[in-house]
Design an enzyme around this catalytic site. Structure first.
Site, mmCIF file in Angstrom:
data_model
loop_
_atom_site.group_PDB
_atom_site.id
_atom_site.type_symbol
_atom_site.label_atom_id
_atom_site.label_comp_id
_atom_site.label_asym_id
_atom_site.label_seq_id
_atom_site.Cartn_x
_atom_site.Cartn_y
_atom_site.Cartn_z
ATOM 1 N N HIS A 1 0.834 -1.206 0.000
ATOM 2 C CA HIS A 1 0.000 0.000 0.000
ATOM 3 C C HIS A 1 0.868 1.255 0.000
ATOM 4 O O HIS A 1 0.591 2.213 -0.711
ATOM 5 C CB HIS A 1 -0.921 0.003 1.232
ATOM 6 C CG HIS A 1 -1.984 -1.045 1.167
ATOM 7 N ND1 HIS A 1 -3.289 -0.765 0.825
ATOM 8 C CD2 HIS A 1 -1.930 -2.382 1.364
ATOM 9 C CE1 HIS A 1 -4.001 -1.896 0.826
ATOM 10 N NE2 HIS A 1 -3.191 -2.892 1.156
ATOM 11 N N ASP B 1 -6.238 5.774 0.734
ATOM 12 C CA ASP B 1 -6.067 4.349 0.463
ATOM 13 C C ASP B 1 -7.426 3.646 0.497
ATOM 14 O O ASP B 1 -8.269 3.913 1.357
ATOM 15 C CB ASP B 1 -5.160 3.733 1.532
ATOM 16 C CG ASP B 1 -4.776 2.306 1.192
ATOM 17 O OD1 ASP B 1 -3.645 2.106 0.733
ATOM 18 O OD2 ASP B 1 -5.609 1.399 1.367
#
Ligand code: UDP
Ligand code: UDP
Length: 461
Positions: A22, A119
């Site tokens: 991520h 995210d």
């Protein structure tokens, strides 16, 4: 390219979650936006899961003008009753539960923000907070478009009991249930709850940003952007390939020896093996892989990982014990084993590397595509099977599906691995070279510029 004048420059906040898979695209996006004249506020939820993540962020801040770090201190989170023990999923949850604290950080940011890029693992918790500021909010989806199509359609699919074959609206190929991330097969798992909540709110974001490109996933991107997967999705902006950071002064170093070793190997001769930052093969499978590398006769550079999060490691298992007696001595000269962090970007760029045995984390796939290195896909968990499908379909590589994953098959024997590796390294590299040409063209096609133009348009007044 002329950066926009400072007064008009978009000011973008980036909010990442946890884990290198991520963090990596966020670091690359931050550097890319800053180099195009945007102001970037890089928000790091603290404490981070590993000190390594904090090092990568400080490297970014040190090497990119225009990136400001902003700490987002999390509320204490007692994970003892959570329906998962995965340290990364637990961190997603801790951040989600602290989302309300983000409002004051976003509204008091100076200069005033034009947009937030959040995210995907956090979006359902963050969207209402950002809407109250108000701030246009984009999702950064950190995997393939194929995986995105599962994410946005899954809430509907999971409303009934899951079939053995999943049909994603708008996509030609079906998806076997056994190829989706395992936690999703358990409706009570923490990851499933988050995945469903996040998938549901995606239509309410201002856009979905993704590190892929037309030539790599043409049909999936077209289906997503014409409402065939889910009606009412915002634009899916393909900004890939995001380019690896130019320098990693603290985080990437420490393995100059591997690059020096590669210098001594013939062009295209070395197979590089890595299963990413959070996947460890079992000790038994590690031994079989060692036997396979030995019998293949191939030159190899193998990054070995024995624990999901290395910091939990009590004591390094002796290499000999791990691989079996005498392995390292017998492969000396043609094989190199590294335990620890390597600069994968530099390795894949090295002319000696001709093949990549990869778990198919999405960042690794995009890095291989950028370099035209053919991939032997060996997915292990999570989204990796879905990504392996993209690798195969695009021509970047091959996927021995019969190797199974997640305990489907107890062990893939060394002999079988050795045979496959020999064949793989002897196979023509033309298809992967074509993917490289398309990828280089995509890098010049201006996906990022079209994203920046959106920020300028959607600026709150
Ligand atoms: N990586 C690296 N050195 C390592 C292991 C990983 O540079 O020793 C980088 C790799 O190049 C990629 C990222 O870490 O950019 C891992 O992300 P990916 O999506 O490939 O897999 P994950 O680690 O999330 O499973
Ligand atoms: N790691 C990483 N980048 C690095 C070094 C390590 O992402 O530059 C990964 C590593 O594979 C491991 C995790 O981050 O899974 C923790 O690394 P480390 O042991 O350095 O962290 P610490 O124990 O200091 O928190």
């Amino acid at each position: 390219m002329t950066p926009p004048a400072a007064a008009a420059a978009p000011q973008v906040a980036l909010l990442t979650s946890a884990g290198m898979g991520h963090l990596t695209p966020f670091l690359r996006l931050a550097a890319a936006l800053a180099s195009r004249g945007c102001g970037v506020t890089f928000i790091t939820p603290t404490p981070v899961v590993s000190a390594a993540e904090a090092r990568h962020v400080s490297d970014l801040v040190a090497s990119s003008d225009g990136v400001r770090p902003l700490e987002f201190p999390l509320l204490p989170f007692d994970s003892s009753s959570a329906a998962s023990t995965d340290p990364f999923f637990l961190q997603f949850e801790a951040i989600r539960r602290s989302a309300a604290l983000l409002g004051p950080l976003l509204s008091s940011a100076a200069p005033r923000l034009s947009a937030l890029i959040c995210d995907v693992s956090l979006i359902s918790a963050v969207l209402p907070v950002a809407a109250a500021v108000p701030l246009p909010t984009y999702v950064l989806f950190t995997s393939s478009a194929k995986m995105l199509s599962l994410c946005v359609s899954f809430p509907q699919i999971a409303a009934a009991s899951l079939p053995a074959i999943l049909k994603i609206p708008g996509l030609a190929e079906d998806l076997p249930l056994r190829s989706i991330p395992r936690p999703l097969r358990d409706p009570g798992n923490l990851f499933t709850t988050q995945f469903v909540e996040n998938g549901k709110v995606m239509p309410h974001a201002d856009g979905i940003v993704i590190n892929t490109w037309e030539a790599l996933e043409p049909a999936t991107l077209a289906a997503l952007n014409t409402g065939k997967v889910v009606p009412g999705l915002p634009p899916v902006v393909a900004i890939g390939p995001l380019l690896p950071e130019h320098s990693q002064p603290n985080s990437g170093g420490g393995d100059e020896d591997s690059l020096a070793w590669l210098d001594g190997q013939p062009t295209g001769s070395v197979v590089y093996l890595s299963f990413g930052s959070r996947t460890a093969l079992s000790p038994e499978q590690t031994r079989e892989l060692a036997a396979g590398l030995e019998s293949s006769g191939c030159q190899f550079l193998w990054v070995v990982k024995t624990k999901k999060l290395d910091k939990e490691e009590q004591e390094e298992q002796a290499m000999e014990e791990l691989f079996g007696d005498g392995f390292l001595r017998r492969v000396e000269g043609r094989g190199r084993v590294v335990k620890g962090w390597v600069d994968q970007g530099a390795i894949l760029t090295h002319p000696a590397v001709g093949g990549f045995v990869s778990h198919c984390g999405w960042n690794s796939v995009t890095e291989a595509a950028l370099r035209g290195i053919r991939v032997l896909a060996w997915p292990q968990l999570g989204d990796q099977r879905i990504n392996a499908g993209v690798v195969e379909k695009s021509g970047l590589g091959e996927w021995p599906m019969e190797w199974g994953w997640e305990g489907e098959r107890v062990l893939v024997q060394g002999e079988e691995i050795g045979r496959r590796l020999r064949r793989f390294m002897a196979s023509p590299a033309a298809a992967a070279a074509k993917v490289k040409d398309e990828t280089v063209r995509a890098a010049a096609a201006g996906g990022l510029e079209s994203l920046i133009a959106r920020f300028t348009k959607s600026r709150p007044t």
